[in-house]
Design a protein around this motif. Structure first.
Motif, PDB file in Angstrom:
ATOM      1  N   THR A 248      -1.609  -2.222  -3.112  1.00 57.29           N
ATOM      2  CA  THR A 248      -2.239  -1.227  -3.978  1.00 57.29           C
ATOM      3  C   THR A 248      -2.340  -1.753  -5.403  1.00 57.29           C
ATOM      4  N   LEU A 278       2.753   5.239  -4.729  1.00 52.38           N
ATOM      5  CA  LEU A 278       1.442   4.962  -5.310  1.00 52.38           C
ATOM      6  C   LEU A 278       1.442   5.137  -6.822  1.00 52.38           C
ATOM      7  N   HIS A 328      -8.189   6.392  -4.429  1.00 53.89           N
ATOM      8  CA  HIS A 328      -7.403   5.520  -3.561  1.00 53.89           C
ATOM      9  C   HIS A 328      -7.524   5.997  -2.122  1.00 53.89           C
ATOM     10  N   THR A 330      -5.999   4.891   1.992  1.00 49.18           N
ATOM     11  CA  THR A 330      -5.044   4.067   2.723  1.00 49.18           C
ATOM     12  C   THR A 330      -5.292   4.147   4.218  1.00 49.18           C
ATOM     13  N   LEU A 335       1.488   2.976   4.159  1.00 46.21           N
ATOM     14  CA  LEU A 335       0.591   2.415   3.152  1.00 46.21           C
ATOM     15  C   LEU A 335       0.310   0.929   3.417  1.00 46.21           C
ATOM     16  N   ASN A 338      -4.745  -0.702   1.589  1.00 44.64           N
ATOM     17  CA  ASN A 338      -5.071   0.174   0.477  1.00 44.64           C
ATOM     18  C   ASN A 338      -6.352  -0.256  -0.221  1.00 44.64           C
TER      19      ASN A 338
END
Length: 348
Positions: A248, A278, A328, A330, A335, A338
Motif C-alpha cells: 500500500t 492502511l 484505495h 484491496t 490486504l 492493494n
C-alpha cells in the motif's frame, strides 16, 4: 500523459440477498444510470472493462452474461479482469492514456449471498500449505487484528470506534447495507466482533472515464486521476508482517499520494483492524476524512467494493466536497494486493 477523469459514478442499493434477480438484472439499472448522467450511449463508449469473479457465480466465464446488460452489438471493444472493478478501472485508465480511446465504461458486480463467501475466499490461498487447512477470510483477518493488538497498534475499544464512525457516516448513504449506529455484537472470531466485519451482500457499481476536453464537456467538475498504482505482497502469510502494508505504501508513493496532503480518503477496509494498517501505511492524519460513505463496513459487495471507493471519492470531488482525495482498493487475505489512486478537482 493525457488527463483522464472519472466523470460519472453509479451504484446499486446493496442488499443481503438478491435471489429474485440475476447478475444482469442487478447490473443493468446501474449501467443505465451512469450513462444517463453523461448523456452517452453504448455506441459512444470507446472501451468497456468489467470486474467480477467466477468463484462467486459458480460457473466459468460468468462475466459474458452481463454483457447482455451492456449491449455487445454492434461489436464493442471490451475486456474483463477476474478482480475487483478497481483493477478494471486501472486497465481502462491505461487504455485512455495510450490514446486508443477517449471514453471508457467500467463496471463490476458481486453476488455473495448464494454461498458462503468466507469459504469461497479460501480458494485464493496457497493451494498446497494453507488452503487445505480452510482458514476462512474472517479467521485470517482476526490473526491480523490480534497481531495489531499484541504490537500495541490498537485495542478492541479503538476498533469499536472505527466501526461506530463508519456506520454512523453510512446513515447519510442511501445505498448502504448497514447504515446507522448498531451494537458491536458477539465475537465472530476473537478479537473481531460482528461489528468489526463487513456485511455479506450483493451489489454493483459503474463509472465512466473520459480524457481531456471530452471529460470537461461531460461533467461540470471532473475528478481527475493524478496517479494510480497497484502492488502485491508475498503470497505466503508467514513471511509477512501483518501489522504493516508495504505494498500500500509503495502504491501510494508511485501514485503521488505523498506529494501533497489529501482531504478525503476512501479506504477499502473490510475489517476495522485493516483501517488501522492502511492509515499508517498511507500516512493519514486525523485531519483527513476517512470513509465518509461508510466504507466497506457499511456495504461490501465482493468485486465491486474497491471500485465503489474510487467512485465515492470522485463523487465528493464532483460535488465540491473535496479537492484532493485518495481512493484505495484491496484484494486477497490480510490486504495482500492493494491499489491506490489520487483524484483531484479543478480549482473552483
Amino acid at each position: 500523459m493525457r488527463d483522464v477523469a472519472i466523470v460519472a459514478f453509479a451504484q446499486s442499493d446493496h442488499r443481503r440477498n438478491t435471489d429474485e434477480c440475476s447478475e444482469v438484472d442487478m447490473v443493468m439499472p446501474v449501467l443505465h444510470s451512469v450513462l444517463g448522467q453523461t448523456g452517452l450511449r453504448t455506441s459512444d463508449i470507446g472501451f468497456t472493462c468489467s470486474g467480477s469473479s467466477d468463484y462467486l457465480a459458480g460457473r466459468a466465464f460468468s462475466f459474458t452474461m452481463t454483457l447482455d446488460g451492456v449491449g455487445a452489438w454492434p461489436p464493442i471493444s471490451e475486456s474483463h479482469v477476474e478482480m475487483d472493478g478497481a483493477w478494471a478501472l486501472y486497465e481502462a485508465w491505461v487504455k485512455l492514456l495510450t490514446g486508443e480511446a477517449d471514453t471508457a465504461l467500467v463496471y463490476s458486480y458481486g453476488k455473495s449471498s448464494p454461498g458462503s463467501v468466507r469459504d469461497v475466499l479460501t480458494r485464493q490461498l496457497d493451494p498446497y500449505y494453507v488452503a487445505p487447512l480452510w482458514p476462512d477470510s474472517v479467521a485470517l483477518a482476526a490473526l491480523q487484528a490480534q497481531a495489531l493488538i499484541d504490537s500495541g497498534e490498537t485495542d478492541e475499544p479503538a476498533l469499536a470506534g472505527v466501526a461506530a464512525r463508519s456506520r454512523g457516516d453510512a446513515a447519510a448513504n442511501p445505498h448502504a447495507q448497514l447504515p446507522g449506529a448498531r451494537p458491536q455484537g458477539d465475537y465472530l472470531v476473537q478479537p473481531l466482533r460482528t461489528g468489526d466485519c463487513s456485511p455479506v451482500g450483493d451489489g454493483a457499481a459503474a463509472v465512466v472515464l473520459a480524457a481531456g476536453d471530452r471529460a470537461r464537456a461531460l461533467c461540470e467538475r471532473p475528478a481527475w486521476i493524478r496517479g494510480m498504482d497497484h502492488r502485491i505482497e508475498a503470497h505466503s502469510l508467514g513471511v509477512r508482517d501483518l501489522t504493516d502494508s508495504p505494498s500500500t505504501r509503495l502504491a501510494a508513493e508511485r501514485s503521488g499520494a505523498f506529494e501533497r496532503p489529501v482531504d478525503t480518503a476512501e479506504l477499502h477496509a473490510p475489517f476495522t483492524s485493516q483501517e488501522v494498517v492502511l492509515r499508517k501505511a498511507l500516512r493519514l492524519g486525523d485531519d483527513v476524512r476517512i470513509n465518509p460513505s461508510g466504507g466497506a463496513l457499511a456495504a461490501n459487495p465482493v468485486m465491486a467494493a474497491g471500485l465503489i471507493r474510487l467512485g465515492e471519492a470522485a463523487a465528493r470531488i464532483q460535488r465540491g466536497e473535496s479537492d484532493r482525495a485518495l481512493a484505495h482498493a484491496t484484494s486477497g487475505p490480510c490486504l495482500q494486493q492493494n491499489l491506490v489512486a489520487v483524484l483531484e478537482g479543478e480549482a473552483q
